[in-house]
Design an enzyme around this catalytic site. Structure first.
Site, PDB file in Angstrom:
ATOM      1  N   HIS A  60      -7.069   1.039  -6.699  1.00 15.92           N
ATOM      2  CA  HIS A  60      -7.298   0.155  -5.548  1.00 15.92           C
ATOM      3  C   HIS A  60      -7.925  -1.134  -6.103  1.00 15.92           C
ATOM      4  CE1 HIS A  60      -7.656  -1.233  -1.589  1.00 15.92           C
ATOM      5  NE2 HIS A  60      -8.511  -0.373  -1.066  1.00 15.92           N
ATOM      6  N   ARG A  77       0.882  -1.180   0.000  1.00 10.32           N
ATOM      7  CA  ARG A  77       0.000   0.000   0.000  1.00 10.32           C
ATOM      8  C   ARG A  77       0.908   1.216   0.000  1.00 10.32           C
ATOM      9  NH1 ARG A  77      -5.408   1.355   3.332  1.00 10.32           N
ATOM     10  NH2 ARG A  77      -6.127   0.042   1.627  1.00 10.32           N
ATOM     11  N   ASP A  86     -17.082   7.469  -1.736  1.00 12.51           N
ATOM     12  CA  ASP A  86     -15.832   7.302  -0.970  1.00 12.51           C
ATOM     13  C   ASP A  86     -15.505   8.668  -0.367  1.00 12.51           C
ATOM     14  OD1 ASP A  86     -13.390   6.419   0.038  1.00 12.51           O
ATOM     15  OD2 ASP A  86     -12.347   6.474  -1.890  1.00 12.51           O
ATOM     16  N   GLN A  98      -9.911  -3.691  -3.946  1.00 13.57           N
ATOM     17  CA  GLN A  98     -11.235  -3.196  -3.568  1.00 13.57           C
ATOM     18  C   GLN A  98     -12.245  -3.491  -4.682  1.00 13.57           C
ATOM     19  OE1 GLN A  98     -12.045  -1.409  -0.551  1.00 13.57           O
ATOM     20  NE2 GLN A  98     -14.082  -1.937  -1.289  1.00 13.57           N
ATOM     21  N   CYS A 116     -16.315   1.900   0.120  1.00 16.64           N
ATOM     22  CA  CYS A 116     -15.174   1.026   0.403  1.00 16.64           C
ATOM     23  C   CYS A 116     -14.808   1.025   1.874  1.00 16.64           C
ATOM     24  CB  CYS A 116     -13.977   1.466  -0.435  1.00 16.64           C
ATOM     25  SG  CYS A 116     -13.533   3.189  -0.194  1.00 16.64           S
ATOM     26  N   ARG A 157     -13.765  -8.656   0.604  1.00  9.00           N
ATOM     27  CA  ARG A 157     -12.329  -8.407   0.419  1.00  9.00           C
ATOM     28  C   ARG A 157     -11.535  -9.672   0.739  1.00  9.00           C
ATOM     29  NH1 ARG A 157     -10.382  -3.204   0.788  1.00  9.00           N
ATOM     30  NH2 ARG A 157      -8.450  -4.235   0.161  1.00  9.00           N
TER      31      ARG A 157
HETATM   32  N1   CP Z   1     -11.325  -0.151   1.971  1.00  7.72           N
HETATM   33  C1   CP Z   1     -10.064  -0.228   2.431  1.00  7.72           C
HETATM   34  O1   CP Z   1      -9.101  -0.425   1.693  1.00  7.72           O
HETATM   35  O2   CP Z   1      -9.967  -0.075   3.779  1.00  7.72           O
HETATM   36  P1   CP Z   1      -8.623   0.109   4.594  1.00  7.72           P
HETATM   37  O3   CP Z   1      -8.059   1.458   4.240  1.00  7.72           O
HETATM   38  O4   CP Z   1      -9.019   0.013   6.038  1.00  7.72           O
HETATM   39  O5   CP Z   1      -7.676  -0.971   4.203  1.00  7.72           O
HETATM   40  N1  NVA Z   2      -9.778   6.897  -1.507  1.00  6.55           N
HETATM   41  C1  NVA Z   2      -9.434   6.415  -0.186  1.00  6.55           C
HETATM   42  C2  NVA Z   2      -9.702   4.953  -0.089  1.00  6.55           C
HETATM   43  C3  NVA Z   2      -9.406   4.319   1.238  1.00  6.55           C
HETATM   44  C4  NVA Z   2      -9.655   2.859   1.250  1.00  6.55           C
HETATM   45  C5  NVA Z   2      -7.988   6.737   0.120  1.00  6.55           C
HETATM   46  O1  NVA Z   2      -7.144   6.575  -0.771  1.00  6.55           O
HETATM   47  O2  NVA Z   2      -7.708   7.164   1.228  1.00  6.55           O
END
Ligand code: CP
Ligand code: NVA
Length: 314
Positions: free
Chosen positions: A138, A111, A233, A141, A273, A301
């Site tokens: 993502h 990540r 989101d 997701q 999400c 997930r």
């Molecule tokens: N939706 C998602 O990726 O959640 P987290 O940021 O908690 O991993």
């Molecule tokens: N768009 C958000 C998604 C988190 C799962 C971010 O990148 O923070």
């Protein structure tokens, strides 16, 4: 279903990595969704599939769902994981990090702030690299989400997903994935918050093949018309916290509340999400609505990522 889903019969993906949604072919995407369903129905059948494999999780940003579902997925498939947080490529060059990991683990889940970081990890290591969220995509997701939409609506062809809010990483992955499954995709956002035009163009090309459509509009009502799925989101993603006040102003009329949700189909579901800022991008009432699928998404997930790990690592 004629395709094999047994733990010894998993189809191997053609590409080495999952850096963006497009690293899975259309066939692999469909197979993955079917496999995710099989894994969900009979998790114990796959309990040894990753035996002897170790996977590194590198997270530059916080996570609840992604970290836990990967750790649990790996454990429930019989493998092991190690977790590292903090910036990648600061204490030592990214290419050195990647080549160390290459000697120890069978796969990397990362990540990252910048898409270039997962690309660098993939370039400098020979093991599969999975994008667990970047500034651009993502993909994990989107996989769990498509599994969820199928559970509610069956075949996705001709269904419509309306994303109301920022044209961000989650929106871009959903757009690329939904249209390949034959869904129409509409995004309603304020001016200045549209998705990357190159990704929209890619999605339009993919949609044309499926007879689906891509619409980007500043009119939320237009995006919502006829939608089976209403998705939103956060307005400020991780790393954009300093823009939160300005974004709150820009997005205030794009909150998915009862009035906006009512503009979609009567049988529409609400998706997010998570994590959510209740009272901003979505009202508490839609988050808690009977047709809210947010915790189904979170559950899936786990299953979708198990399917992905099986296809990439066995
Ligand atoms: N939706 C998602 O990726 O959640 P987290 O940021 O908690 O991993
Ligand atoms: N768009 C958000 C998604 C988190 C799962 C971010 O990148 O923070």
């Amino acid at each position: 279903m004629s395709r094999p889903f047994g733990p010894d019969q998993i189809l191997k993906v053609s590409g080495a990595d999952l850096l963006s949604d497009l690293d899975l072919t259309d066939d692999e995407l469909l197979y993955l969704l079917d496999l995710a369903e099989a894994v969900k129905q009979a998790p114990r059948d796959y309990a040894q599939a990753l035996a002897g494999k170790s996977i590194a999780l590198l997270f530059e940003k916080p996570s609840l769902r992604t970290r836990l579902t990967f750790e649990l997925a790996i454990r429930e498939l019989g493998g092991g994981s190690v977790f590292v947080d903090g910036p990648i490529g600061v204490r030592e060059p990214l290419k050195d990090v990647a080549r160390n990991l290459d000697r120890w683990v069978n796969g990397i889940v990362a990540r990252v702030f910048s898409q270039s970081t997962v690309e660098g990890l993939a370039h400098w290591s020979s093991v599969p690299v999975i994008n667990a969220l970047s500034d651009a995509y993502h993909p994990c997701q989107a996989l769990g989400d498509m599994q969820t939409v199928r559970e509610y609506f069956g075949d996705l062809k001709g269904r419509k997903l309306a994303f109301i809010g920022d044209g961000n990483n989650v929106a871009q992955s959903l757009m690329l994935t939904a249209v390949r499954l034959g869904m129409d995709f509409a995004l309603g956002c304020p001016e200045g918050y549209t998705p990357d035009p190159d990704i929209v163009a890619q999605a339009e090309g993919l949609a044309a093949v499926e007879g689906a459509s891509v619409v980007v509009t500043h009119d939320a009502a237009e995006a919502l018309r006829g939608a089976h799925v209403v998705y939103t989101d956060v307005w400020a993603s991780m790393g954009q916290e300093q823009e939160a006040i300005e974004r709150k102003k820009a997005f205030h009329s794009y909150q998915v509340n009862d009035a906006l949700f009512a503009q979609a189909r009567a049988d529409a579901i609400f998706m997010h999400c998570l994590p959510a800022k209740r009272g901003e991008e979505g009202s508490d009432s839609v988050m808690e609505a009977k047709r809210s699928a947010v915790f189904d998404q979170a559950e899936n997930r786990l299953h979708a990522q198990k399917a992905l790990l099986l296809m990439m690592l066995t």
